[in-house]
Design an enzyme around this catalytic site. Structure first.
Site, PDB file in Angstrom:
ATOM      1  N   LYS A  11      -5.566  -1.731   4.089  1.00  0.00           N
ATOM      2  CA  LYS A  11      -4.220  -2.017   3.575  1.00  0.00           C
ATOM      3  C   LYS A  11      -3.740  -3.372   4.122  1.00  0.00           C
ATOM      4  O   LYS A  11      -4.547  -4.269   4.318  1.00  0.00           O
ATOM      5  CB  LYS A  11      -3.272  -0.867   3.892  1.00  0.00           C
ATOM      6  CG  LYS A  11      -3.777   0.478   3.359  1.00  0.00           C
ATOM      7  CD  LYS A  11      -2.739   1.542   3.376  1.00  0.00           C
ATOM      8  CE  LYS A  11      -3.321   2.825   2.799  1.00  0.00           C
ATOM      9  NZ  LYS A  11      -2.293   3.866   2.638  1.00  0.00           N
ATOM     10  N   HIS A  90      -4.714   1.638  -6.748  1.00  0.00           N
ATOM     11  CA  HIS A  90      -4.241   2.411  -5.604  1.00  0.00           C
ATOM     12  C   HIS A  90      -2.796   2.843  -5.837  1.00  0.00           C
ATOM     13  O   HIS A  90      -2.015   2.132  -6.483  1.00  0.00           O
ATOM     14  CB  HIS A  90      -4.349   1.578  -4.322  1.00  0.00           C
ATOM     15  CG  HIS A  90      -4.128   2.365  -3.069  1.00  0.00           C
ATOM     16  ND1 HIS A  90      -2.872   2.691  -2.625  1.00  0.00           N
ATOM     17  CD2 HIS A  90      -5.004   2.890  -2.179  1.00  0.00           C
ATOM     18  CE1 HIS A  90      -2.988   3.395  -1.504  1.00  0.00           C
ATOM     19  NE2 HIS A  90      -4.265   3.531  -1.216  1.00  0.00           N
ATOM     20  N   GLU A  92      -0.234   2.810  -4.131  1.00  0.00           N
ATOM     21  CA  GLU A  92       0.789   1.855  -3.689  1.00  0.00           C
ATOM     22  C   GLU A  92       0.970   0.742  -4.715  1.00  0.00           C
ATOM     23  O   GLU A  92       2.083   0.227  -4.888  1.00  0.00           O
ATOM     24  CB  GLU A  92       0.419   1.302  -2.316  1.00  0.00           C
ATOM     25  CG  GLU A  92       0.509   2.365  -1.225  1.00  0.00           C
ATOM     26  CD  GLU A  92      -0.265   2.041   0.023  1.00  0.00           C
ATOM     27  OE1 GLU A  92      -0.230   2.854   0.954  1.00  0.00           O
ATOM     28  OE2 GLU A  92      -0.923   0.976   0.084  1.00  0.00           O
ATOM     29  N   SER A 207      -5.153  10.979   4.141  1.00  0.00           N
ATOM     30  CA  SER A 207      -5.112  11.430   5.537  1.00  0.00           C
ATOM     31  C   SER A 207      -6.426  12.070   5.980  1.00  0.00           C
ATOM     32  O   SER A 207      -6.427  13.080   6.696  1.00  0.00           O
ATOM     33  CB  SER A 207      -3.941  12.388   5.756  1.00  0.00           C
ATOM     34  OG  SER A 207      -2.705  11.732   5.508  1.00  0.00           O
TER      35      SER A 207
END
Length: 249
Positions: A11, A90, A92, A207
């Site tokens: 990221k 993605h 985001e 996660s």
């Protein structure tokens, strides 16, 4: 048997010093799985030069050919650096930058056309899951890509399921939930090309940590992971890669 694939997504993190320390600690040359490290654009040359074992990916690319698109990065530029993979769509990018299913499909098609290997991300928000719309949302995301790319073309890369509610939240979809969605994704692709769908690698992102990776990666339709926060520590990322190798035995 599909070979496991584990991709790091740093990221918007890193520095030359931190990256150098990561690259000095991580050595993936003995791993029996495929490894990709997706770094911010400005650090790609450093990672390409220093990565031991694996390939390098970008976190995005433009849907356009080189030209008057200030601030964008063309696939040709990534290839020129020696980059071989690119994350496409993605969550985001969808949520924060308004990338639509059609834009993401165009990016996937452009990557494939250039010989870049896309990791095409799909997934639902918590509200969509609670409304029972998980499959409808993912089907719409996949259908846009399939309108431009065949399942056979997607074999060069991977599809990553990333439930938005499990990214960076500490929450992880249960292995059963992940398997259910992965099986549905494979079934959707199989309606177009069964042989290609059976071979396409489906990754899970949300996660993933060393502690939960084995249970996730041993699900029959989970072929590895797209690793966010845990990939920032070379030791944790190496442990997840080792777990992928173990899960494939």
């Amino acid at each position: 048997m599909r070979r496991k694939l584990v991709s790091a997504n740093w990221k918007m993190n890193g520095s030359r010093a931190a990256n150098a320390a990561w690259l000095a600690e991580f050595d993936g040359r003995d791993l029996a799985c495929d490894v990709v490290v997706c770094a911010p654009y400005v650090y790609l040359p450093q990672v390409i030069e220093g990565l031991r074992g694996g390939e390098t990916g970008a976190q995005n690319l433009s849907a356009e050919a080189p030209g008057a698109f200030t601030g964008e990065i063309a696939g040709e530029m990534l290839l020129d650096l020696g980059c071989r993979w690119a994350i496409v769509g993605h969550s985001e990018r969808r949520a924060f930058y308004g990338e639509s299913n059609d834009v993401i499909a165009a990016k996937a098609a452009r990557a494939i056309g250039l010989g870049l290997r896309p990791i095409v991300c799909v997934g639902e928000t918590l509200a969509e899951r609670e409304a029972g719309r998980t499959q409808a949302v993912i089907d719409a995301q996949l259908d846009a890509v399939l309108a431009r790319c065949t399942p056979t073309q997607l074999l060069a890369g991977a599809v990553a399921y990333e439930p938005v509610w499990a990214i960076g939240t500490g929450k992880t979809a249960s292995p059963a939930q992940v398997q259910e969605v992965h099986a549905a994704i494979r079934a959707r692709l199989a309606r177009v090309n069964g042989a290609a769908a059976a071979q396409l690698r489906l990754l899970y992102g949300g996660s993933v940590k060393p502690a939960n990776a084995f249970e996730l990666f041993t699900q029959p339709d989970v072929d590895g992971g797209l690793i966010g926060g845990a990939s920032l520590q070379a030791r944790d990322f190496r442990a997840i890669c080792e777990t992928a190798c173990e899960a494939a035995r």
